[in-house]
Write an enzyme that holds these catalytic residues in place. Structure first.
Site, short mmCIF file in Angstrom:
data_model
loop_
_atom_site.label_atom_id
_atom_site.label_comp_id
_atom_site.label_asym_id
_atom_site.label_seq_id
_atom_site.Cartn_x
_atom_site.Cartn_y
_atom_site.Cartn_z
N GLU A 44 -31.23 -7.27 24.81
CA GLU A 44 -30.84 -6.15 25.66
C GLU A 44 -32.13 -5.53 26.18
O GLU A 44 -33.02 -5.19 25.40
CB GLU A 44 -30.05 -5.13 24.84
CG GLU A 44 -29.59 -3.98 25.72
CD GLU A 44 -28.79 -2.91 24.98
OE1 GLU A 44 -28.49 -3.10 23.79
OE2 GLU A 44 -28.50 -1.89 25.63
N ARG B 231 -31.20 -10.93 9.47
CA ARG B 231 -32.29 -10.50 10.32
C ARG B 231 -33.59 -10.41 9.53
O ARG B 231 -33.59 -10.29 8.31
CB ARG B 231 -31.98 -9.16 10.98
CG ARG B 231 -31.82 -7.99 10.01
CD ARG B 231 -31.72 -6.66 10.76
NE ARG B 231 -30.81 -6.68 11.88
CZ ARG B 231 -31.16 -6.37 13.14
NH1 ARG B 231 -32.38 -6.00 13.42
NH2 ARG B 231 -30.29 -6.40 14.09
N LYS C 78 -35.20 -0.62 17.88
CA LYS C 78 -35.78 -0.20 19.16
C LYS C 78 -35.66 1.31 19.37
O LYS C 78 -36.52 1.93 19.96
CB LYS C 78 -35.10 -0.95 20.31
CG LYS C 78 -35.72 -2.34 20.50
CD LYS C 78 -35.11 -3.06 21.67
CE LYS C 78 -33.82 -3.71 21.25
NZ LYS C 78 -33.24 -4.57 22.29
P1 ATP Z 1 -32.77 -3.50 17.68
O1 ATP Z 1 -32.00 -3.10 16.47
O2 ATP Z 1 -34.22 -3.64 17.46
O3 ATP Z 1 -32.47 -2.68 18.88
P2 ATP Z 1 -31.04 -5.47 18.75
O4 ATP Z 1 -30.33 -6.47 17.93
O5 ATP Z 1 -30.21 -4.35 19.28
O6 ATP Z 1 -32.30 -4.99 17.96
P3 ATP Z 1 -31.25 -7.15 21.01
O7 ATP Z 1 -32.10 -7.00 22.21
O8 ATP Z 1 -29.79 -7.02 21.17
O9 ATP Z 1 -31.78 -6.10 19.96
O10 ATP Z 1 -31.60 -8.50 20.25
C1 ATP Z 1 -31.71 -9.73 20.88
C2 ATP Z 1 -31.55 -10.81 19.86
O11 ATP Z 1 -32.54 -10.70 18.86
C3 ATP Z 1 -30.20 -10.72 19.18
O12 ATP Z 1 -29.66 -12.00 19.08
C4 ATP Z 1 -30.53 -10.15 17.82
O13 ATP Z 1 -29.62 -10.58 16.87
C5 ATP Z 1 -31.94 -10.70 17.59
N1 ATP Z 1 -32.68 -9.82 16.68
C6 ATP Z 1 -32.93 -8.50 16.82
N2 ATP Z 1 -33.59 -8.01 15.77
C7 ATP Z 1 -33.78 -9.06 14.92
C8 ATP Z 1 -34.39 -9.20 13.63
N3 ATP Z 1 -34.97 -8.18 13.00
N4 ATP Z 1 -34.40 -10.43 13.07
C9 ATP Z 1 -33.84 -11.47 13.69
N5 ATP Z 1 -33.24 -11.40 14.89
C10 ATP Z 1 -33.20 -10.21 15.50
MG MG Z 2 -28.28 -5.54 20.31
#
Ligand code: ATP
Ligand code: MG
Length: 575
Positions: free
Chosen positions: A49, A274, A284
């Site tokens: 995102e 994760r 984020k």
């Molecule tokens: P955040 O909690 O940091 O905002 P998010 O999951 O909302 O993370 P996205 O941009 O939606 O952020 O993530 C893109 C991809 O990266 C998704 O498939 C998510 O599952 C993966 N991802 C995000 N954080 C991690 C992590 N700590 N370890 C492994 N994969 C991750």
């Molecule tokens: Mg997300």
């Protein structure tokens, strides 16, 4: 860094270096290939995102998704999950593309946006309404929450749940046409308000948001929710294995409900744990606060867990990939040790970084028996791990700088470096002996008077006498000025998220996480060192040239020390 530098940086092709052992997703793929479920295809995607910069957790997901595609001769798409116009920005989109490329991966011609599918999603929503499987609900957000029930209590049907198909179609179209203000109503899937899985209790599919989208502009004032957009985007792109993190496990039945009820191509959602890292924050939402509240200098501050921060700090993409490989893939959450990431950084830099000499806290040394104006060009090895890196000349002259730490006026018994009357070896140079300590009026040591032994050029004494220490140095007349930024963990505790004391994570920011050393001296071979270049300062650690370098003053970030905390940990805790 320019785009070109970024590309060169990742010239080493990425791929998974893992050995024969397979992880559970590889087992799933092997099984699918055996049964022919996807006709032998492997097609993954990385779906960020664009509401912030990528962090090291995203690197795990990138390496996994792109790595699987490489390993199986498949494909991996980059897809921006841009369904929330209020938090997303073009700046983030660009930084994300930069970071994925820098890590060494290539989406080729497969750059997609969930917003590309807004028309298709709208049509599919209409299809579900016509099938009696979606309805427009006028309950407000609070009421929807109250009706949802809890894990122990079933939910209650909304009074609007049994609207006619015609009424729903009309209302949904008017939602789309912008006839209603934000929050008036939503479109919900009609599934089961008593399902034990809360995600199946008539989840919201669309909300009204009069906001300008970074790609679709003002075309839409209804935006799809993640669960509604994500699986459908996967389906449109023909994704085979839709890999996501564990918290989406309970969403899988909904993912499947949507593709089944639309009767469209069905990808397989697979969840993994994760990545979490000690002393590190990855949400984020929290990273944005660090930037906005100016706890750090920006998204690419070298203390940040962002890939842009780690790049600026000097972490090589190869090291990040090696780390992601080393931590493996798990189905239950755990926390990786930051020292392990540093271990990977050190491992890679040890192989590739040019060794140079730098003095962080200079103490002037005058060699009283060395002729004024004379310069000796000494041969120095660029990288003992890589003979092909060759040698360079380092100027040696009458006035030198050494690090203050390498001298003690009254040394304890275990201190073998320079002290009054003591002899040490200068790296690549001669033996020198401290004859006199010069102090200012306040009693501070400002200079050492030493003699050198001209017969010890190359570091050995013909008479066989030994010294117990070798120290680094630079020639005062030739050295370049530098500022060195020394970093420690951004947080004072391994888990800054834990709020058992009810404190905000910012309460645990380490006040000493950045120490700026001005007045450092580095050897002249660094004159044209470009931002992003990484070196080993002998005996001190690995350092990377910062883009803040200006004119004749170089700025370095300390990437990592030479001390291997990880190996120490491994030894003390046999597995
Ligand atoms: P955040 O909690 O940091 O905002 P998010 O999951 O909302 O993370 P996205 O941009 O939606 O952020 O993530 C893109 C991809 O990266 C998704 O498939 C998510 O599952 C993966 N991802 C995000 N954080 C991690 C992590 N700590 N370890 C492994 N994969 C991750
Ligand atoms: Mg997300």
């Amino acid at each position: 860094m320019t785009d070109n530098e970024l590309k060169n940086d990742s010239a080493v092709e990425a791929g998974s270096d893992s050995s024969a052992r397979t992880h559970f997703i590889e087992d799933i793929i092997a099984e699918d290939n055996k049964t022919g479920r996807f006709g032998g295809r492997v097609h993954t995607r990385f779906p960020p995102e664009p509401n912030g910069y990528l962090h090291i957790g995203h690197a795990k997901s990138i390496c996994l998704n792109f790595g699987l595609a490489l390993d199986y001769g498949g494909k991996c798409n980059l897809r921006f999950d841009d369904t929330n116009p209020t938090k997303e920005e073009v700046e983030y989109v660009e930084s994300i593309m930069n970071d994925v490329r820098w890590l060494g991966f290539d989406w080729e011609d497969r750059l997609f946006y969930a917003s590309d599918y807004f028309d298709q999603l709208y049509e599919w929503a209409v299809q579900l309404i016509k099938a009696g499987k979606a309805y427009v609900d006028h309950l407000n957000a609070d009421e929807i929450r109250e009706h949802r029930g809890t894990l122990t209590q079933p939910g209650k049907d909304s009074p609007y749940r049994n609207r006619s198909v015609e009424e729903n179609l009309d209302l949904f179209q008017r939602m789309k046409n912008g006839e209603f203000p934000d929050g008036t109503c939503v479109l919900r899937a009609k599934i089961d308000m008593t399902s034990p899985n809360l995600n199946l209790r008539d989840p919201v599919m669309y909300r009204i948001l009069h906001a300008t989208h970074h790609r679709t502009g003002d075309k839409w004032c209804i935006y799809p929710m993640y669960d509604w957009a994500h699986g459908e985007s996967d389906s449109i792109e023909g994704i085979t294995h839709s890999i996501c993190t564990l918290e989406f496990e309970d969403h899988r039945p909904l993912y499947e409900w949507f593709v089944e009820n639309l009767n469209i191509y069905r990808p397989q959602q697979i969840e993994f744990a994760r990545l979490n890292l000690t002393y590190t924050i990855m949400s984020k939402r929290k990273l944005i606060r660090l930037v906005q509240e100016k706890h750090v200098r920006g998204w690419d501050d070298p203390r940040m867990s962002t890939l842009s921060g780690m790049r600026r700090r000097g972490y090589p993409p190869e090291a990040i990939r090696a780390f992601c490989d080393m931590i493996g893939l798990a189905k239950s959450n755990s926390v990786a040790d930051f020292a392990m990431l540093e271990y990977c950084v050190r491992q890679h830099l040890n192989k590739v970084a040019t060794r140079v000499m730098a003095v962080l806290n200079p103490l002037r040394v005058v060699l009283t028996n060395y002729p004024e104006g004379q310069v000796d060009e000494l041969d120095a090895v660029n990288n003992p791990e890589d003979p092909s890196a060759g040698t360079r000349k380092v100027p040696f002259s009458r006035v030198l700088y050494i690090d203050r730490d390498d001298f003690m006026e009254n040394p304890p018994s275990k201190f073998y470096r320079l002290s009054p009357g003591r002899e040490v070896r200068l790296r690549y140079g001669y033996f020198i002996k401290c004859e006199e300590v010069i102090k200012d009026e306040a009693g501070n040591i400002i200079e050492l008077r030493c003699t050198y032994d001209p017969t010890t050029r190359g570091g050995e004494a013909p008479d066989g006498r030994k010294v117990k220490a070798t120290i680094h140095w630079v020639s005062a007349a030739h050295a370049l000025d530098a500022e060195v930024r020394v970093y420690e963990h951004l947080f004072t505790r391994p888990d800054p998220n834990s709020d058992d004391e009810g404190k905000d994570f910012t309460a645990y920011i380490n006040p000493n996480s950045l120490q700026v050393l001005a007045g450092c001296k580095v050897e002249p071979s660094l004159k044209d060192a470009a931002p992003g270049s990484r070196y080993q300062f002998e005996r001190l650690g690995y350092f990377c040239v910062d883009p803040d370098s200006q004119g004749s003053t170089l700025v370095f970030n300390r990437t990592v020390t030479l001390r291997d905390e990880w190996a120490k940990l491994q030894k003390s805790q046999p597995s």
